[in-house]
Design an enzyme around this catalytic site. Structure first.
Site, PDB file in Angstrom:
ATOM      1  N   THR A  12      -2.651  -8.392   2.398  1.00 59.46           N
ATOM      2  CA  THR A  12      -1.593  -7.708   3.162  1.00 59.46           C
ATOM      3  C   THR A  12      -2.173  -6.603   4.046  1.00 59.46           C
ATOM      4  OG1 THR A  12      -0.185  -8.117   1.265  1.00 59.46           O
ATOM      5  CG2 THR A  12       0.621  -6.522   2.856  1.00 59.46           C
ATOM      6  N   VAL A  13      -2.961  -5.704   3.445  1.00 61.20           N
ATOM      7  CA  VAL A  13      -3.475  -4.561   4.213  1.00 61.20           C
ATOM      8  C   VAL A  13      -4.591  -5.017   5.165  1.00 61.20           C
ATOM      9  CG1 VAL A  13      -4.504  -2.261   4.064  1.00 61.20           C
ATOM     10  CG2 VAL A  13      -2.856  -2.999   2.342  1.00 61.20           C
ATOM     11  N   LYS A 102      -7.752   2.441  -4.554  1.00 61.09           N
ATOM     12  CA  LYS A 102      -7.681   3.624  -5.438  1.00 61.09           C
ATOM     13  C   LYS A 102      -8.382   3.391  -6.759  1.00 61.09           C
ATOM     14  CE  LYS A 102      -4.002   0.968  -6.015  1.00 61.09           C
ATOM     15  NZ  LYS A 102      -3.109   0.243  -5.132  1.00 61.09           N
ATOM     16  N   VAL A 129      -4.306   6.508  -1.326  1.00 62.90           N
ATOM     17  CA  VAL A 129      -3.209   7.272  -1.940  1.00 62.90           C
ATOM     18  C   VAL A 129      -2.094   7.460  -0.911  1.00 62.90           C
ATOM     19  CG1 VAL A 129      -2.555   9.379  -3.130  1.00 62.90           C
ATOM     20  CG2 VAL A 129      -4.917   8.581  -3.270  1.00 62.90           C
ATOM     21  N   ILE A 133       1.002   7.851   4.291  1.00 59.99           N
ATOM     22  CA  ILE A 133       1.115   9.319   4.318  1.00 59.99           C
ATOM     23  C   ILE A 133      -0.281   9.927   4.454  1.00 59.99           C
ATOM     24  CG2 ILE A 133       1.836  11.380   3.033  1.00 59.99           C
ATOM     25  CD1 ILE A 133       3.703   9.584   1.397  1.00 59.99           C
ATOM     26  N   GLU A 187       4.935  -6.743  -8.685  1.00 57.39           N
ATOM     27  CA  GLU A 187       3.990  -7.853  -8.853  1.00 57.39           C
ATOM     28  C   GLU A 187       4.397  -8.721 -10.043  1.00 57.39           C
ATOM     29  OE1 GLU A 187       0.652  -7.864  -7.389  1.00 57.39           O
ATOM     30  OE2 GLU A 187       0.728  -5.938  -6.355  1.00 57.39           O
ATOM     31  N   ASP A 198      -1.670   2.857 -11.855  1.00 55.38           N
ATOM     32  CA  ASP A 198      -1.874   3.026 -10.415  1.00 55.38           C
ATOM     33  C   ASP A 198      -1.668   4.495 -10.035  1.00 55.38           C
ATOM     34  OD1 ASP A 198      -1.682   1.703  -7.501  1.00 55.38           O
ATOM     35  OD2 ASP A 198       0.002   3.089  -7.705  1.00 55.38           O
ATOM     36  N   LYS A 202      -4.362   7.446  -8.609  1.00 56.24           N
ATOM     37  CA  LYS A 202      -4.108   8.236  -7.396  1.00 56.24           C
ATOM     38  C   LYS A 202      -4.142   9.739  -7.667  1.00 56.24           C
ATOM     39  CE  LYS A 202      -1.502   4.474  -5.244  1.00 56.24           C
ATOM     40  NZ  LYS A 202      -0.167   3.840  -5.137  1.00 56.24           N
TER      41      LYS A 202
HETATM   42  N1  HSE Z   1       1.277  -0.803  -6.176  1.00 54.25           N
HETATM   43  C1  HSE Z   1       1.389   0.365  -5.375  1.00 54.25           C
HETATM   44  C2  HSE Z   1       2.800   0.904  -5.424  1.00 54.25           C
HETATM   45  C3  HSE Z   1       1.096   0.129  -3.926  1.00 54.25           C
HETATM   46  O1  HSE Z   1       3.704   0.265  -5.962  1.00 54.25           O
HETATM   47  O2  HSE Z   1       3.001   1.986  -4.912  1.00 54.25           O
HETATM   48  C4  HSE Z   1      -0.307   0.283  -3.526  1.00 54.25           C
HETATM   49  O3  HSE Z   1      -0.890   1.489  -3.878  1.00 54.25           O
END
Ligand code: HSE
Length: 425
Positions: A12-13, A102, A129, A133, A187, A198, A202
């Protein structure tokens, strides 16, 4: 001079990044001097909605990290390996590295930044992160005049989406998670998001940038949102709070207080109104006071915006002939002393179920008092299956003290269970 870019990963990115690099008009003029020379993918013939120059795709990721023609390697594979090995290889071969990963930075940042400093190259990670932003560069540069003491925020869009829908619909976690997976907001394996990993990655990165010391990822206290119920969200609302998964880092006199957990946030607090997949990060310091940045925390466009911003920074350093720039490099080496869970203080929300009989609230008050847990409020709100439902909000207390009081409370004959325990901001 044209600056050659190698991209590792076209998910995606990666696709969002390639799309911006392939369409520079109207953006920063330095983009015209970037050329996407190679893109490393797992499958060459997967259908893609992206026009790339013929021959740029390769499955030999290592060849991108070592290609002498490439100046900037952009790692968008995610996960720990092979990302770590490829980043280290790219640095050893003299490339600047841009990443939005991250996990690899939170777990292997010390090794990666040490290698970058030794190689005289940069590892830039704005996309790691907060998606779109800008927060990494402000912490490294624009906020450098401050003595920072606080970084906190909503840094996981999936859990913020789930909690927002639970609050709006009065629905339970499992039902909203299932629907979020069906709609593509969560996911298939939601563990890293819903269990807070996650967000912990961060906040480890943000704390390290804000307070100038490396943070061991395993020292981040981490609780996810699986235990948040519709009942607690409703009680929180009646008491004037919303429940958010917050990532928090405070520089305390005794050490770094760093954690991720569901939190009752006062409705008037700026983080309380950050809803859906949005992220927000609040930074506090002296003499700044507080500043909060809010925006899209994930997704192709927003994260690619951060990634291409970093590619431009690396290209600008190359244009200027900068081998070392103190505001772009990592300039700390020591590890922060982190506070153990028992010593972390906060306010708490406790929901208890007990027999509905005289004296119970008095007994609870005695147990809390015995361990010096001061109460802000104690209310019997409702009933569940013939049991009284009692909600307590404490004043600030150490986690260890609260646990000792709860141990006494669990031994009370009238007490049935303690279904919920959350922190209060
Ligand atoms: N899985 C992360 C979220 C997105 O739901 O914010 C990517 O950092």
């Amino acid at each position: 001079m044209i600056w050659q870019v190698g991209l590792l990963g076209l998910g995606t990115v990666g696709a969002g990044t390639a799309a911006i690099l392939g369409d520079p008009a109207g953006r920063h003029p330095l983009l015209e001097k970037l050329h996407l020379r190679a893109v490393g993918v797992r499958h060459l013939h997967k259908p893609r909605h992206l026009s790339l120059e013929p021959g740029v795709l390769t499955t030999h990721l290592e060849s991108i990290a070592t290609d002498p023609e490439i100046h900037i390697v952009v790692e968008l594979l995610g996960g720990l390996e092979p990302a770590r090995t490829l980043i280290l290889a790219a640095l050893q071969h003299g490339k600047h590295v841009v990443t939005a990963n991250k996990a690899v930075i939170a777990h292997h940042g010390a090794e990666i930044f040490t290698a970058a400093t030794a190689a005289g190259r940069y590892v830039l990670m704005e996309g790691a992160v907060g998606g779109g932003i800008p927060i990494v560069q402000p912490l490294k540069q624009a906020l450098g005049a401050n003595r920072l003491h606080t970084v906190m925020g909503i840094v996981n869009g999936t859990t913020n989406y789930i909690l927002t829908r639970m609050a709006q619909e009065g629905a339970d976690f499992a039902a909203v998670l299932q629907d979020a997976q069906r709609l593509g907001y969560a996911e298939a394996d939601p563990t890293a998001d819903v269990d807070g990993w996650d967000a912990a990655d961060k906040i480890a990165i943000l704390a390290s940038l804000a307070f100038g010391e490396r943070v061991k990822r395993e020292s981040v206290v981490c609780e996810g949102i699986r235990a948040v119920t519709a009942t607690d969200i409703a009680y929180a609302e009646r008491l004037g709070y919303v429940i958010k998964l917050l990532a928090l880092a405070y520089q305390r006199p005794a050490g770094l207080d760093i954690r991720v957990h569901p939190t009752l946030v006062p409705q008037a607090h700026p983080l309380a109104s950050v809803n859906g997949v949005n992220n927000a990060i609040l930074v506090g310091g002296d003499p700044l006071g507080e500043v909060m940045l809010e925006g899209p925390g994930a997704g192709a466009g927003p994260t690619a915006s951060a990634v291409v911003g970093d590619i431009l920074t690396a290209a600008a350093a190359l244009e200027a002939g900068l081998g070392f720039h103190p505001l772009l490099s990592c300039n700390h080496e020591g590890f922060a002393e982190t506070l153990p869970l028992a010593q972390i203080a906060s306010r708490f929300y406790v929901r208890l179920l007990s027999q509905d009989q005289p004296g119970v609230i008095g007994q609870l008050g005695t147990c809390f008092g015995r361990h010096a847990v001061s109460l802000e409020s104690i209310v019997q709100i409702g009933h569940q299956e013939g049991l009284a439902e009692i909600v307590v909000i404490t004043h600030e207390v150490n986690h260890g003290q609260l646990q000792a009081a709860l141990e006494d409370i669990r031994a009370l004959a009238a007490l049935q269970s303690v279904p919920s325990l959350f922190r209060v901001l």
